[in-house]
Design a protein around this motif. Structure first.
Motif, PDB file in Angstrom:
ATOM      1  N   CYS A  29      10.556  44.952  66.260  1.00 56.82           N
ATOM      2  CA  CYS A  29      11.638  45.229  67.188  1.00 56.82           C
ATOM      3  C   CYS A  29      11.647  44.113  68.222  1.00 56.82           C
ATOM      4  O   CYS A  29      10.713  44.000  69.035  1.00 56.82           O
ATOM      5  N   ALA A  30      12.655  43.253  68.169  1.00 52.44           N
ATOM      6  CA  ALA A  30      12.674  42.086  69.057  1.00 52.44           C
ATOM      7  C   ALA A  30      14.087  41.534  69.156  1.00 52.44           C
ATOM      8  O   ALA A  30      14.990  41.947  68.430  1.00 52.44           O
ATOM      9  N   ASP A  31      14.219  40.582  70.086  1.00 49.74           N
ATOM     10  CA  ASP A  31      15.507  39.956  70.360  1.00 49.74           C
ATOM     11  C   ASP A  31      15.596  38.615  69.620  1.00 49.74           C
ATOM     12  O   ASP A  31      14.690  37.776  69.742  1.00 49.74           O
ATOM     13  N   ALA A  32      16.690  38.424  68.904  1.00 53.60           N
ATOM     14  CA  ALA A  32      16.884  37.181  68.133  1.00 53.60           C
ATOM     15  C   ALA A  32      16.806  35.936  69.009  1.00 53.60           C
ATOM     16  O   ALA A  32      16.464  34.853  68.529  1.00 53.60           O
ATOM     17  N   GLU A  33      17.132  36.087  70.297  1.00 55.33           N
ATOM     18  CA  GLU A  33      17.142  34.908  71.177  1.00 55.33           C
ATOM     19  C   GLU A  33      15.770  34.611  71.778  1.00 55.33           C
ATOM     20  O   GLU A  33      15.613  33.651  72.528  1.00 55.33           O
ATOM     21  N   SER A  34      14.790  35.444  71.466  1.00 57.07           N
ATOM     22  CA  SER A  34      13.433  35.211  71.952  1.00 57.07           C
ATOM     23  C   SER A  34      12.474  35.802  70.918  1.00 57.07           C
ATOM     24  O   SER A  34      11.989  36.918  71.061  1.00 57.07           O
ATOM     25  N   LEU A  35      12.229  35.056  69.877  1.00 55.29           N
ATOM     26  CA  LEU A  35      11.517  35.606  68.716  1.00 55.29           C
ATOM     27  C   LEU A  35       9.999  35.585  68.901  1.00 55.29           C
ATOM     28  O   LEU A  35       9.441  34.572  69.332  1.00 55.29           O
ATOM     29  N   PRO A  85      24.123  28.349  71.244  1.00 56.89           N
ATOM     30  CA  PRO A  85      23.182  27.224  71.344  1.00 56.89           C
ATOM     31  C   PRO A  85      21.741  27.693  71.555  1.00 56.89           C
ATOM     32  O   PRO A  85      20.810  27.174  70.921  1.00 56.89           O
ATOM     33  N   ALA A  86      21.542  28.714  72.409  1.00 52.75           N
ATOM     34  CA  ALA A  86      20.176  29.210  72.646  1.00 52.75           C
ATOM     35  C   ALA A  86      19.604  29.845  71.381  1.00 52.75           C
ATOM     36  O   ALA A  86      18.446  29.623  71.015  1.00 52.75           O
ATOM     37  N   LEU A  87      20.418  30.623  70.698  1.00 51.91           N
ATOM     38  CA  LEU A  87      19.967  31.276  69.461  1.00 51.91           C
ATOM     39  C   LEU A  87      19.609  30.217  68.405  1.00 51.91           C
ATOM     40  O   LEU A  87      18.554  30.293  67.756  1.00 51.91           O
ATOM     41  N   LEU A  88      20.490  29.239  68.241  1.00 50.88           N
ATOM     42  CA  LEU A  88      20.260  28.219  67.203  1.00 50.88           C
ATOM     43  C   LEU A  88      19.013  27.395  67.521  1.00 50.88           C
ATOM     44  O   LEU A  88      18.272  27.000  66.618  1.00 50.88           O
ATOM     45  N   SER A  89      18.787  27.168  68.806  1.00 49.22           N
ATOM     46  CA  SER A  89      17.584  26.434  69.196  1.00 49.22           C
ATOM     47  C   SER A  89      16.329  27.245  68.850  1.00 49.22           C
ATOM     48  O   SER A  89      15.321  26.706  68.364  1.00 49.22           O
ATOM     49  N   LEU A 139      16.107  29.514  66.448  1.00 49.95           N
ATOM     50  CA  LEU A 139      15.967  29.551  64.987  1.00 49.95           C
ATOM     51  C   LEU A 139      15.429  28.211  64.472  1.00 49.95           C
ATOM     52  O   LEU A 139      14.620  28.167  63.540  1.00 49.95           O
ATOM     53  N   HIS A 140      15.870  27.137  65.097  1.00 53.40           N
ATOM     54  CA  HIS A 140      15.371  25.805  64.727  1.00 53.40           C
ATOM     55  C   HIS A 140      13.871  25.734  65.004  1.00 53.40           C
ATOM     56  O   HIS A 140      13.100  25.173  64.233  1.00 53.40           O
ATOM     57  N   ARG A 141      13.447  26.366  66.089  1.00 56.78           N
ATOM     58  CA  ARG A 141      12.019  26.358  66.460  1.00 56.78           C
ATOM     59  C   ARG A 141      11.171  27.098  65.418  1.00 56.78           C
ATOM     60  O   ARG A 141      10.147  26.588  64.976  1.00 56.78           O
ATOM     61  N   VAL A 142      11.622  28.282  65.007  1.00 56.66           N
ATOM     62  CA  VAL A 142      10.757  29.084  64.130  1.00 56.66           C
ATOM     63  C   VAL A 142      10.810  28.637  62.661  1.00 56.66           C
ATOM     64  O   VAL A 142       9.902  28.940  61.891  1.00 56.66           O
ATOM     65  N   LEU A 143      11.870  27.928  62.296  1.00 55.35           N
ATOM     66  CA  LEU A 143      11.949  27.445  60.907  1.00 55.35           C
ATOM     67  C   LEU A 143      11.056  26.221  60.731  1.00 55.35           C
ATOM     68  O   LEU A 143      10.983  25.360  61.612  1.00 55.35           O
ATOM     69  N   ARG A 144      10.423  26.140  59.566  1.00 50.22           N
ATOM     70  CA  ARG A 144       9.637  24.935  59.305  1.00 50.22           C
ATOM     71  C   ARG A 144      10.606  23.830  58.876  1.00 50.22           C
ATOM     72  O   ARG A 144      11.717  24.118  58.422  1.00 50.22           O
ATOM     73  N   PRO A 145      10.227  22.535  58.999  1.00 52.20           N
ATOM     74  CA  PRO A 145      11.108  21.468  58.535  1.00 52.20           C
ATOM     75  C   PRO A 145      11.470  21.724  57.062  1.00 52.20           C
ATOM     76  O   PRO A 145      10.595  22.043  56.253  1.00 52.20           O
ATOM     77  N   GLY A 146      12.742  21.627  56.738  1.00 48.18           N
ATOM     78  CA  GLY A 146      13.197  21.920  55.374  1.00 48.18           C
ATOM     79  C   GLY A 146      13.555  23.391  55.177  1.00 48.18           C
ATOM     80  O   GLY A 146      14.106  23.763  54.142  1.00 48.18           O
ATOM     81  N   CYS A 154      25.721  23.968  65.670  1.00 50.42           N
ATOM     82  CA  CYS A 154      24.712  23.908  64.586  1.00 50.42           C
ATOM     83  C   CYS A 154      24.211  22.477  64.419  1.00 50.42           C
ATOM     84  O   CYS A 154      23.007  22.218  64.329  1.00 50.42           O
ATOM     85  N   LYS A 155      25.165  21.548  64.394  1.00 47.01           N
ATOM     86  CA  LYS A 155      24.787  20.136  64.197  1.00 47.01           C
ATOM     87  C   LYS A 155      24.020  19.612  65.407  1.00 47.01           C
ATOM     88  O   LYS A 155      23.055  18.870  65.257  1.00 47.01           O
ATOM     89  N   ALA A 156      24.452  20.031  66.601  1.00 45.82           N
ATOM     90  CA  ALA A 156      23.793  19.557  67.833  1.00 45.82           C
ATOM     91  C   ALA A 156      22.332  20.002  67.880  1.00 45.82           C
ATOM     92  O   ALA A 156      21.486  19.336  68.479  1.00 45.82           O
ATOM     93  N   GLN A 157      22.009  21.121  67.235  1.00 48.50           N
ATOM     94  CA  GLN A 157      20.613  21.593  67.229  1.00 48.50           C
ATOM     95  C   GLN A 157      19.784  20.879  66.173  1.00 48.50           C
ATOM     96  O   GLN A 157      18.589  21.130  66.044  1.00 48.50           O
ATOM     97  N   GLY A 158      20.442  20.038  65.374  1.00 49.11           N
ATOM     98  CA  GLY A 158      19.697  19.260  64.385  1.00 49.11           C
ATOM     99  C   GLY A 158      19.738  19.845  62.979  1.00 49.11           C
ATOM    100  O   GLY A 158      19.017  19.381  62.093  1.00 49.11           O
ATOM    101  N   PHE A 159      20.568  20.861  62.748  1.00 50.06           N
ATOM    102  CA  PHE A 159      20.688  21.428  61.401  1.00 50.06           C
ATOM    103  C   PHE A 159      21.621  20.564  60.547  1.00 50.06           C
ATOM    104  O   PHE A 159      22.590  19.991  61.051  1.00 50.06           O
TER     105      PHE A 159
END
Ligand SMILES: C[S@@+](CC[C@H](N)C(=O)[O-])C[C@H]1O[C@@H](n2cnc3c(N)ncnc32)[C@H](O)[C@@H]1O
Length: 261
Positions: free
Chosen positions: A96-102, A125-129, A131-138, A180-185
């Motif tokens: 049970c958690a918030d998508a914007e603070s995983l 932008p905050a959410l995508l950042s 998600l970018h943090r928790v995803l591994r490269p690739g 999405c692109k600005a976050q590096g995806f």
């Protein structure tokens, strides 16, 4: 009714409302099933070590995600939703958690699947950042969300009744792609699809929104649809949009994306 672009949604109230809707959610969630099924088909078909269903709701898609992953995490803001999801599919790990603070370590997830949940977040932008943090490269983010054009019939009907904003604005899909692109995806797939639901009358239409926990309207007025007289006024206004087959339409513009981190 959704959050982006207007006053931020109260997440405690949101979680409560979804919790209240959780028991009968499946009965009303026709669009959600349709959208999620399409989204499942967009997932690159490889085996993922750790997969996350973000905003999993009652867990419609956990069964299909399980064979794709070694470890399946199911996360939602609402405890009530998670309780239903656990009944459906006990094999996932529930949070049970918030998508914007995983509550997840940096680079610990290989696949994020999220269907019709992220439109409730305060900031893309905050959410995508996050998600970018928790995803591994690739790692891969597969999402669906609502865009501008959604619920326009309801917005138009309300506009004939008063000056207040009863239905929130949704994000333009071009802005979403820019963020999405600005976050590096890297954008691998991007689709916009219109889904139209049809109702016999306004009561059924509003019950459909309430049934999935989306009844609260945001904007310049407090939540709630108002008294009987206002509803009658709204019903009359909506009648003008009854289509030639005799139904009241309610449209959703859904953006589907597959992004690589
Ligand atoms: C319309 S339901 C969709 C549920 C499921 N993905 C489906 O397609 O059936 C939206 C879900 O997103 C969850 N949600 C909304 N905001 C959230 C947030 N900030 N973090 C996590 N979950 C959230 C709600 O609690 C709700 O279960």
């Amino acid at each position: 009714m959704y959050s982006q672009g207007s006053s931020p949604v109260d997440k405690t109230a949101l979680a409560k409302r979804f919790g209240k809707a959780a028991v009968h959610y499946d009965h009303y969630a026709k669009l959600q099933k349709e959208v999620g099924e399409h989204l499942l088909g967009l997932i690159p078909p490889i085996k993922y070590e750790v997969a996350l269903d973000l905003g999993c709701g009652t867990g419609f898609f956990l069964q299909s995600l399980q064979p794709l992953s070694e470890r399946l995490l199911a996360l939602d803001l609402s405890l009530g939703m998670l309780q239903q999801a656990r009944l459906r599919h006990a094999l996932a790990e529930f949070m049970c958690a918030d998508a914007e603070s995983l509550p997840l370590t940096t680079g610990s997830v290989d696949l994020v699947f999220t269907s019709l949940a992220i439109q409730w977040c305060h900031s893309y932008p905050a959410l995508l950042s996050e998600l970018h943090r928790v995803l591994r490269p690739g790692g891969v983010l597969v999402f669906s969300t609502l865009c501008a054009g959604s619920l326009d019939e309801l917005r138009r009907a309300w506009a004939q009744c008063d000056q207040h904003a009863h239905v929130n604005q949704f994000v333009a899909q071009q802005s979403l792609m820019t963020w999405c692109k600005a976050q590096g995806f890297t954008v691998s797939t991007w689709e916009i699809r219109k889904h139209s639901l049809q109702y016999p009358d306004l009561h059924a239409l509003l019950m459909g929104l309430k049934g999935i926990g989306a009844s609260q309207v945001l904007g310049s007025r407090p939540a709630g649809l108002g008294g009987r007289a206002r509803l009658q006024q709204l019903a009359l206004a909506y009648e003008r949009q009854r289509n030639e087959d005799g139904w009241l339409p309610l449209s959703y513009e859904v953006c589907y994306g597959v992004l690589v981190r």
